[in-house]
Scaffold this active site. Sequence first.
Site, PDB file in Angstrom:
ATOM      1  NE  ARG A  89     -24.541  -1.589 -41.055  1.00 38.35           N
ATOM      2  CZ  ARG A  89     -24.789   0.279 -40.315  1.00 38.35           C
ATOM      3  NH1 ARG A  89     -25.666  -0.943 -39.246  1.00 38.35           N
ATOM      4  NH2 ARG A  89     -25.006   1.336 -40.651  1.00 38.35           N
ATOM      5  CG  ASN A 108     -22.753  -0.968 -37.933  1.00 34.25           C
ATOM      6  OD1 ASN A 108     -21.987  -1.517 -37.959  1.00 34.25           O
ATOM      7  ND2 ASN A 108     -22.733   1.021 -38.325  1.00 34.25           N
TER       8      ASN A 108
END
Lengths: 767, 345
Positions: free
Chosen positions: A18, A36
Amino acid sequence: MRALRIVVTGLVQGVGFRPFIDRLVRQIGLNGFVRNVGGSEVEIWVEGDEEGLYEFLAALFNEKPPPALIDEVVFEEESPLGYNGFTILKSGESRILRSNIPPDFAVCKHCLEEVLDPSNRRYMYPFNSCAWCGPRFSMMYRSPYDRENTSMAKYVLCEDCMREYRDPSNVRRHHAQGISCPRDGPRLTLYDRGFTRIDVGDPLVEAARLIDEGYIVAVKGLGGYHIASLATDDDVVQRLRERKRRPRKPFAVMGLDTSILELLVYMDEADREVLESPQAPILLLPKREDSPVSRLVSPGLSHEGVFIAYTPLHFILLMHTRDKFLVMTSGNVSGEPMCRDDECARSKLSQIVDFFLVHDRDIVNRVDDSVLRKTGGEYVLLRRSRGFAPAWIKIPVRLEREVVAFGGDLNNTGGVGFEDKVVLTQYIGDLESYNAQVELLNAIEYMVRNYGVSLRDSVIVVDKHPLYHSRRLGVEYAERHGIPVVEVQHHYAHVLGAAIDRGLSGRVAGLAVDGVGWGDDSTVWGGEILVFDAGKPGAYRRVASIDHIPLTSDKDTLKPARLVYGYLARKGWNLDEVVKVVGVRDPRVLSEARVVFRMVDLGRYTLASSTGRLIDMVAALLNPSIERSFEGEPAIWLESLAHSGTPRLLEGVRFFIDDGVMRLDYYGLVTNIIEMRGAVEPGVLAASFLYSLGYYYGELIAGTVKGEGVSSVVVSGGAAVNEYLYKGLKERLTLEGLEPLLPRNIPPGDGGLSFGQVVAGGLIRLT
Amino acid sequence: MEGGVVTTLHGAGGAESWVIVEKLIRGKVPGNLWRVLGGVGLDALDDGSYIVVGDSFIVFTSDSYTVKPIFFPGGDIGGLAASGVLNDLVMMGARPVAFMDNIVVEEGFPLRDLEAVVGSMVKTLVDNNVALIGGDFKVMPRGEVDGIVISGFAIGVSVKPPIVDSVKPGDKIVVTNYIAEHGATILAAQLGMLEDAKGLRSDAKPLVKTILPVLEKYRDGVNAARDPTRGGLAATLNEWARSSGLTIIVDRGSIPVRIEVAEFLEMLGVDPLTLASEGVAVLSVRSSIVDDVVEELRRNGENPSVIGEVVEPRSSELAGKVLAVTEVGGLTMIPPNAYNLPRIC
Ligand SMILES: [Fe+3]
Ligand SMILES: [Mg+2]
Ligand SMILES: [Zn+2]
Ligand SMILES: [Zn+2]
């Protein structure tokens, strides 16, 4: 202005994915979010001009963080929502697709540099980690990998760490879930053997000093406790062997880095890469003649199991020792799982160690070190655990249902399967231990829960052996959940697993060279050629096998000379002749010979077409007093002995058909070896026997698969990793234009059994 | 069990025997006919059964014996049959009073041998003051029975309610003497190994004089009593664990096995826990009186050991299981199986 919604699956959580996306998007100047998703894949929303989106997609594959593995990217065009800037959102609740649970990664080079830099605030910090490295599965209570789901949750980030965590330009720490520093992270304590705290300035430096003085120290590491001691001092190693009641099983040696290990073993560039990989496994490599390691570390063996310090804690510990390498063996009581908490350490290890070096971060999942070796120049997994489990293995077929498999009883792993993915649990161990049985159930529960396996629609797969604990546990589990049980024959699971692992789909001949697996005919199997269709599993035909050895009990496996008594008894030898062959003098051994001889005479035995037992028996012909104190010891001893000789093809085998199965009769091979024992070097005999056995297996395959439409050959089972057996097999098959394929992503031994079980259970037709 | 045939496993006292008893026999009898007259019968499946007559409990048991060889060190089939049947009464806490026999002999069986085995059967009864009140004697044509089969039926009396095995959490498990002596001796004889394995002797003996008085005295604290014959200690403990849903934990190192027996079985690869004893009792005793029970047994000439305890299961998987702490401090399961197949890969 266009927008894309992208779902990435693979190994994308817990690897700095990320933050990587975040930085990339800002660089390009796109807007949107990344998060997520529950099952644990990553969802990305990006909007901007077309050119920017293309650039983003290209960089997604080319610039990803080192430990990340992308299985699949699904994207859809959406209407832009006019996002302003880019944000990392909290994990989503709803699951879109399933994704990988990250395994544990060895410390990365950047983190090590920080640890060694006196001006860095993490100088000498044993728990340094970043988005690219450090513990994952071993500290995860549940998926997804967010700090509050791990045992790092109790450590509250200090301002400095928080600043790094929030800083999008900090590639390795922006949104890195497991980071900490000396101010806020886990702490170390040194205890004496009574678990009383010892007050010292730096427990780590003190532990290193104690080890240098010859003390044995338990070290709580990443996935469990290790036991560390000097590797260069015979007395220390001997003391460790006595306290651990482990007479000969080799200990692993951990070195500071690969350049230190080069003093111990021979390694090439590829070996170095394996040792330095994020998995940082134990690798068996040939010992140097001038290795400073005590011979008691791996007595009588040609290879040493070595690995590098894979956490800063181990690195700093080794750095402060004299030798820069140490015995680093698992902290357990013989036959029991490795300890992962203080209670276990206190109650079980205090008989073994003098001190404990303990940190206060909970180990949630026990993860043993993985072990690799080389066979035919290729790497083969002997134990698949840390660094690999519980990431899934993608397979080239789609399972028709979800599956939970319970594996075998030795080197157990369990497995679950869904879609086109198989997840094996971490190494569980020998299920003779009740605690290991509990760990298998817990590990399976963990995989079922965190990979969202729908038990209602699943089948349970168990081995056929009536006495396997794994079988009983699986049957009880199925009863509790009210779901069907499927039995999969041991060696079919081995070879089907190998075929699927190697991506095969047509007709395959599978050679299972193994110890003991329960056969379909209530005999023990372990030297079988099964022909099957890898694309449509379910049916297989046992076309060939080696001839039988009678087994009176598991004692024959522990004391291989008994195999000689029993085998020759069944071949019609009389007791005096048998006793002469083995050279028995001790009256107690003589009684034992008579017991086995009589039991076979009276028909009290189980027939076994087992390669493992045949190899054990030949080991006993060359070394009658050999005993098995650890799994595979006689075979490993014989292979080590073989390194001192050059193989040649021995004569004396015969083929015959018995009940529709072509049998390889090796009686002539055995009698040849008995006759040559005095005249030929043992090393030559060892190498020649193993090579010839492999060669004749090749001949057996060549002779039985004609007309079967077989295009590939796989070889699996515990004995498949034997260098000389594999060499003989390969050379014979080459004459047929075939090549024996070993499994790559799973161990050929019983640690890989659950993989084949999952595939079989997911694909065969249920009646 | 569809399509199969009866195997020796079905008679070995392990899980397979249980299937036969449960499915083929008890399952076919209506529940109201499992027992009569306020007693217990098929509902308990203990060593014996009883009915209540007035203030007394009348206990019955029967068993049949085949053994190869018929004469073995420490005894013969006659003494074995008599003491085995009497011991089943003792394990119910009942005093044996009367015995009936059923002897089936093969044509050609030596008269001298018949006289010897019947002699030791009668002697066992007489020594324990048990009346032989009847029986039956049959001869079968050659080949239709193997040598001799002796069955016994016996009646005992108890003034207190008989011991219907029901282990309780906290109970200690007591073994009254060295185990596996009989099983090891028979195995050695069958293998022709008595010469090699010296010092093996069957322990077959009646427990009327040494153990019954202790059971009578401490009746209230003895929750279960069993003689571990077929299937050995492993079968007895597993049956107790299974029927109670509790866990039994034993310490392997404290289970008494004579060195000669241990060494011989070690050579065979046979676990002594799976072999028969014919002169031993396993007791599940309330912990507060276990020291007294052990002391009393010792005074009577037995050689008792506390080998473990009964506990509440820590988890659902542990219910009905028997665990052993090994000599090296590990924890293993003791399975009920009475047979021995290679497992190690
Ligand atoms: Fe196997
Ligand atoms: Mg009883
Ligand atoms: Zn790092
Ligand atoms: Zn900090």
